[in-house]
Design a protein around this motif. Structure first.
Motif, short mmCIF file in Angstrom:
data_model
loop_
_atom_site.label_atom_id
_atom_site.label_comp_id
_atom_site.label_asym_id
_atom_site.label_seq_id
_atom_site.Cartn_x
_atom_site.Cartn_y
_atom_site.Cartn_z
N ALA A 136 0.74 -1.31 0.10
CA ALA A 136 -0.05 -0.13 0.15
C ALA A 136 0.84 1.22 0.27
O ALA A 136 0.42 2.34 -0.29
CB ALA A 136 -0.87 0.13 1.19
N GLY A 137 2.13 0.99 0.11
CA GLY A 137 2.80 2.27 0.12
C GLY A 137 3.12 2.91 1.42
O GLY A 137 3.02 2.23 2.75
N ASP A 138 3.60 4.16 1.44
CA ASP A 138 3.87 4.94 2.86
C ASP A 138 2.60 5.45 3.58
O ASP A 138 2.29 6.70 3.62
CB ASP A 138 5.09 5.85 2.49
CG ASP A 138 5.62 6.60 3.86
OD1 ASP A 138 5.55 5.62 4.69
OD2 ASP A 138 5.87 7.76 3.91
N LYS A 139 1.76 4.57 3.94
CA LYS A 139 0.57 4.74 4.59
C LYS A 139 0.66 4.96 6.12
O LYS A 139 1.22 4.07 6.71
CB LYS A 139 -0.64 3.96 4.21
CG LYS A 139 -0.91 3.79 2.74
CD LYS A 139 -1.44 4.79 1.98
CE LYS A 139 -2.03 4.78 0.57
NZ LYS A 139 -2.65 5.94 0.03
N PHE A 168 1.31 -5.31 12.71
CA PHE A 168 0.69 -5.26 11.42
C PHE A 168 1.57 -4.54 10.26
O PHE A 168 1.41 -4.84 9.13
CB PHE A 168 -0.81 -5.05 11.26
CG PHE A 168 -1.72 -5.77 12.21
CD1 PHE A 168 -1.14 -7.09 12.79
CD2 PHE A 168 -2.77 -5.53 12.45
CE1 PHE A 168 -2.19 -8.12 13.37
CE2 PHE A 168 -3.72 -6.04 13.24
CZ PHE A 168 -3.41 -7.56 13.80
N GLY A 169 2.39 -3.53 10.91
CA GLY A 169 3.30 -2.86 10.02
C GLY A 169 2.62 -1.38 9.41
O GLY A 169 3.40 -0.86 8.74
N PHE A 170 1.55 -0.86 10.10
CA PHE A 170 1.24 0.37 9.65
C PHE A 170 2.16 1.58 10.40
O PHE A 170 2.49 1.50 11.70
CB PHE A 170 -0.12 0.69 10.03
CG PHE A 170 -1.15 0.13 9.16
CD1 PHE A 170 -1.71 0.83 8.17
CD2 PHE A 170 -1.69 -1.12 9.55
CE1 PHE A 170 -2.59 -0.23 7.27
CE2 PHE A 170 -2.65 -1.94 8.85
CZ PHE A 170 -2.95 -1.16 7.66
N PRO A 213 -4.32 11.11 9.07
CA PRO A 213 -3.82 9.87 8.97
C PRO A 213 -4.60 9.24 7.37
O PRO A 213 -5.57 9.78 7.13
CB PRO A 213 -4.58 8.98 10.12
CG PRO A 213 -5.87 9.77 10.08
CD PRO A 213 -5.39 11.33 9.93
N ASP A 214 -3.82 8.21 6.96
CA ASP A 214 -4.34 7.66 5.68
C ASP A 214 -5.36 6.51 6.00
O ASP A 214 -6.07 6.19 5.30
CB ASP A 214 -3.10 6.96 4.99
CG ASP A 214 -2.24 8.18 4.33
OD1 ASP A 214 -2.51 8.83 3.61
OD2 ASP A 214 -1.05 7.94 4.79
#
Length: 334
Positions: free
Chosen positions: A204-207, A235-237, A263-264
């Motif tokens: 998803a990229g740099d979210k 989860f990595g966000f 926030p995204d």
């Protein structure tokens, strides 16, 4: 003469019998099944009887002697309860006042009601005489009192190292109840699910994400290392704000703050819905989706995610709840 011969023969035969008995006794002594070599014991202990009947469980609040496969088990943590449910382990008592819907079978009268999450029924526990009491953070202040009523262990999740703590707790349950293989299989499955989610987040990229708890019209923010920090830490966000304090109740914030952090992804846990057993989205949607939040990327891109408070607020940390938490976030990824 004949009488003398008979007496001699009887004497000889008696001597032979005595000699034979002595030989047998020596034989037993030499092979360890009798005689002086094993202290006079007449039999060995079968290997099965040598299996451990009692375990020493080390946990956050101390060390506790626990019987292997305890029969009367009382559980005050819903994450632990869902793990035992998944493993097919029966329990005796639970705090029935706040049971999540996915564990509604434990509201049945066949299970003893042992109070609430924060107020154990000591009288009921005394009557049950539990073989094992399992607690987590909400009951930690009552630990000393609970230990007087039965062997008590703490299996709460350490949010600073969520997966390590979750894994350790699951393995502890596996050891106590002889479910080691089942636990390993469940942990392997969750690990694969998390790996797939990590790949989605990376793709998803740099979210950046922000986690909010709604409570009677107020909102609090949670970041990495917090009770909901698994979203960032596992989860990595990436966090929309690296400076959120790690506290039980989160950092109290405003909607201006949310708009500023932009926030995204916005993850929402509705405490009121957990307490009232109603849908997490219906209770908090009107509060969250106001004019300020509608200017965020999260709203514009359809990335406001209303998390199931039964898994995220009431339980969490269990073999069922963690798997569901992973699935829920994965399903929200476009």
């Amino acid at each position: 003469m004949k009488k003398s011969i008979g007496i001699v023969l009887m004497t000889i035969m008696l001597a032979m019998v005595v000699a034979a008995c002595g030989a047998n006794g020596d034989s037993k002594g030499s092979n360890g099944t009798g005689g002086a070599n094993n202290g006079g014991s007449n039999s060995t202990t079968p290997p099965a009887a040598e299996e451990t009947k009692e375990l020493t469980i080390k946990h956050k609040l101390g060390e506790t002697k626990v019987a292997k496969n305890p029969q009367k088990v009382v559980v005050f943590d819903f994450g632990v309860l869902d793990s035992l449910d998944k493993l097919g382990v029966e329990v005796t008592g639970v705090p029935q006042a706040s049971i999540p819907p996915y564990l509604s079978k434990y509201a049945d009268a066949k299970y003893e009601n042992v109070g609430s999450l924060k107020e154990p029924d000591f009288e009921k526990l005394s009557a049950i005489k539990p073989d094992l009491i399992i607690i987590s953070g909400r009951q930690s202040d009552a630990y000393d009192e609970l230990t007087k009523l039965g062997p008590t262990i703490f299996l709460g999740v350490d949010t600073a190292k969520y997966m390590e703590s979750y894994t350790e707790n699951a393995k502890t349950l596996g050891t106590i109840f002889g479910k080691e293989a089942e636990v390993e299989a469940e942990l392997a499955s969750v690990t694969e699910q998390i790996k797939a989610l990590n790949e989605k987040v990376t793709a998803a990229g740099d979210k950046k994400a922000l986690i909010l708890l709604t409570n009677e019209g107020a909102i609090s923010a949670y970041g990495a290392g917090s009770r909901f920090g698994i979203i960032h830490d596992v989860f990595g966000f990436k966090p929309a704000d690296d400076g959120i304090k790690v506290t039980t109740h989160g950092d109290t914030v405003s909607f201006e703050y949310v708009a500023e952090k932009n926030p995204d992804y916005l993850f929402v846990v509705d405490r009121d819905a957990a307490v009232s057993k109603e849908s997490g989205e219906s209770g908090s949607k009107a509060l969250i989706e106001n004019a300020l939040v509608k200017n965020t990327n999260a709203f514009k891109e359809g990335n406001i995610v209303y998390l199931d408070p039964n898994f995220w607020y009431l339980s969490g940390g269990g073999l069922i709840s963690v798997a569901e938490m992973v699935k829920e976030v994965a399903a929200a990824m476009k």
